[in-house]
Design a protein around this motif. Structure first.
Motif, PDB file in Angstrom:
ATOM      1  N   ALA A  22       1.866   6.560  -6.752  1.00  0.00           N
ATOM      2  CA  ALA A  22       0.665   7.344  -7.504  1.00  0.00           C
ATOM      3  C   ALA A  22       0.766   9.021  -7.622  1.00  0.00           C
ATOM      4  CB  ALA A  22      -0.748   7.003  -6.636  1.00  0.00           C
ATOM      5  N   LEU A  43       2.465   1.820  -3.549  1.00  0.00           N
ATOM      6  CA  LEU A  43       1.559   2.019  -4.449  1.00  0.00           C
ATOM      7  C   LEU A  43       1.025   3.667  -4.222  1.00  0.00           C
ATOM      8  CD1 LEU A  43      -0.697  -0.896  -4.798  1.00  0.00           C
ATOM      9  CD2 LEU A  43       1.236  -0.196  -6.339  1.00  0.00           C
ATOM     10  N   PHE A  44       0.841   4.027  -3.011  1.00  0.00           N
ATOM     11  CA  PHE A  44       0.458   5.365  -2.710  1.00  0.00           C
ATOM     12  C   PHE A  44       1.319   6.381  -3.167  1.00  0.00           C
ATOM     13  CE2 PHE A  44      -0.422   9.034   0.086  1.00  0.00           C
ATOM     14  CZ  PHE A  44      -2.040   8.902   0.229  1.00  0.00           C
ATOM     15  N   PHE A  69       0.852  -1.215   0.019  1.00  0.00           N
ATOM     16  CA  PHE A  69       0.083  -0.063   0.093  1.00  0.00           C
ATOM     17  C   PHE A  69       0.870   1.301   0.010  1.00  0.00           C
ATOM     18  CE2 PHE A  69      -1.535   3.386   2.687  1.00  0.00           C
ATOM     19  CZ  PHE A  69      -2.332   3.813   1.697  1.00  0.00           C
ATOM     20  N   ALA A  79       1.156   8.711   3.189  1.00  0.00           N
ATOM     21  CA  ALA A  79       0.658   7.189   3.192  1.00  0.00           C
ATOM     22  C   ALA A  79       0.783   6.770   4.680  1.00  0.00           C
ATOM     23  CB  ALA A  79       1.749   6.537   2.502  1.00  0.00           C
ATOM     24  N   THR A 119       3.337  -0.224   5.963  1.00  0.00           N
ATOM     25  CA  THR A 119       3.356   1.375   5.135  1.00  0.00           C
ATOM     26  C   THR A 119       4.424   2.318   5.107  1.00  0.00           C
ATOM     27  OG1 THR A 119       0.660   1.421   5.736  1.00  0.00           O
ATOM     28  CG2 THR A 119       1.918   3.710   5.081  1.00  0.00           C
ATOM     29  N   ILE A 144      -6.430   4.871  -3.473  1.00  0.00           N
ATOM     30  CA  ILE A 144      -5.142   5.353  -4.204  1.00  0.00           C
ATOM     31  C   ILE A 144      -5.654   5.671  -5.783  1.00  0.00           C
ATOM     32  CG2 ILE A 144      -2.976   4.434  -5.631  1.00  0.00           C
ATOM     33  CD1 ILE A 144      -2.762   2.407  -2.979  1.00  0.00           C
ATOM     34  N   GLN A 202      -8.117   1.771   1.834  1.00  0.00           N
ATOM     35  CA  GLN A 202      -7.077   2.558   1.561  1.00  0.00           C
ATOM     36  C   GLN A 202      -6.623   2.218   0.317  1.00  0.00           C
ATOM     37  OE1 GLN A 202      -5.178   1.880   5.915  1.00  0.00           O
ATOM     38  NE2 GLN A 202      -4.058   3.496   4.867  1.00  0.00           N
ATOM     39  N   TYR A 203      -6.544   0.948  -0.041  1.00  0.00           N
ATOM     40  CA  TYR A 203      -6.294   0.359  -1.489  1.00  0.00           C
ATOM     41  C   TYR A 203      -7.022   1.120  -2.619  1.00  0.00           C
ATOM     42  CZ  TYR A 203      -2.546  -2.969  -0.479  1.00  0.00           C
ATOM     43  OH  TYR A 203      -1.384  -3.727  -0.141  1.00  0.00           O
TER      44      TYR A 203
END
Length: 222
Positions: free
Chosen positions: A28, A24-25, A21, A35, A136, A52, A48-49
């Motif tokens: 993005a 990817l955050f 997560f 995050a 995270t 994004i 949360q996923y």
């Protein structure tokens, strides 16, 4: 069993998933500290996923908040079943337990003995969130400094739920919940494969209500 030992299976799932997560955050386009902040303040896993791509698309915060509410509606049923076990005071402790009630934390709390202290319940919830925040933070820092892929870690969620299912089975008082869930999902998949999970949850709730009504004395049902 110690609290740390109880939360170890959750750590093995939360840290890799949190890492993905965070990565990817940041990839993005968000700052790494956002995050971590989201895992501290939101702490909603799947939601949360979900946020994004919504953040990447520039959707308003109100739309993201509404989508998060819909995804997490199932937690209302979790909370209702544990309200009697949560401490009434201090209110901050009760509020935190409600806030931190994820799927995995609920699974652990429901397998703990009835005489478990409120302190142990809080420790379980806090440790689980710490694992998620730790993952995270690791993913966010990796994503901010390197361009790598984290493919292959998607198996951890299925493995985590498999472990939690085994723990629920070992502490069971009846095999009925497991069979109800399996039959409900099988029926839901045949009737509405695109919405099988929602339909299965509804069928499970209906079955649990009927089973409870049959076991209750006639006077209580009246």
């Amino acid at each position: 069993m110690s609290v740390m030992a109880m939360t170890t299976p959750v750590a093995m799932g939360y840290i890799p998933l949190g890492t993905v997560f965070g990565f990817l955050f940041v990839q993005a386009g968000a700052d790494w500290w956002l995050a971590i902040l989201s895992s501290v303040v939101v702490y909603a896993g799947a939601a949360q996923y979900m946020m994004i791509p919504m953040l990447a698309a520039g959707m308003p915060i109100s739309a993201i908040a509404f989508a998060t509410l819909v995804v997490n509606l199932r937690h209302m049923f979790y909370g209702l079943s544990l309200l009697g076990s949560f401490p009434r005071k201090p209110r901050a402790v009760r509020a935190y337990l409600i806030f931190a009630l994820t799927d995995e934390t609920y699974s652990l709390l429901t397998t703990m003995p009835r005489d478990t202290s409120h302190r142990q319940m809080v420790l379980v919830a806090m440790l689980n969130q710490c694992w998620w925040v730790l993952g995270t933070a690791a993913g966010a820092l990796i994503g901010a400094r390197a361009q790598i892929t984290l493919s292959g870690l998607d198996f951890v969620l299925a493995a985590l739920f498999a472990v939690l299912t085994v723990e629920q089975w070992r502490s069971r008082h009846s095999a009925a919940p497991l069979w109800v869930a399996l039959v409900a999902y099988a029926l839901a998949f045949m009737l509405a494969p695109d919405h099988a999970l929602v339909v299965a949850i509804a069928l499970s709730i209906a079955a649990a209500t009927l089973l409870q009504a049959r076991r209750s004395p006639a006077g209580e049902r009246a």
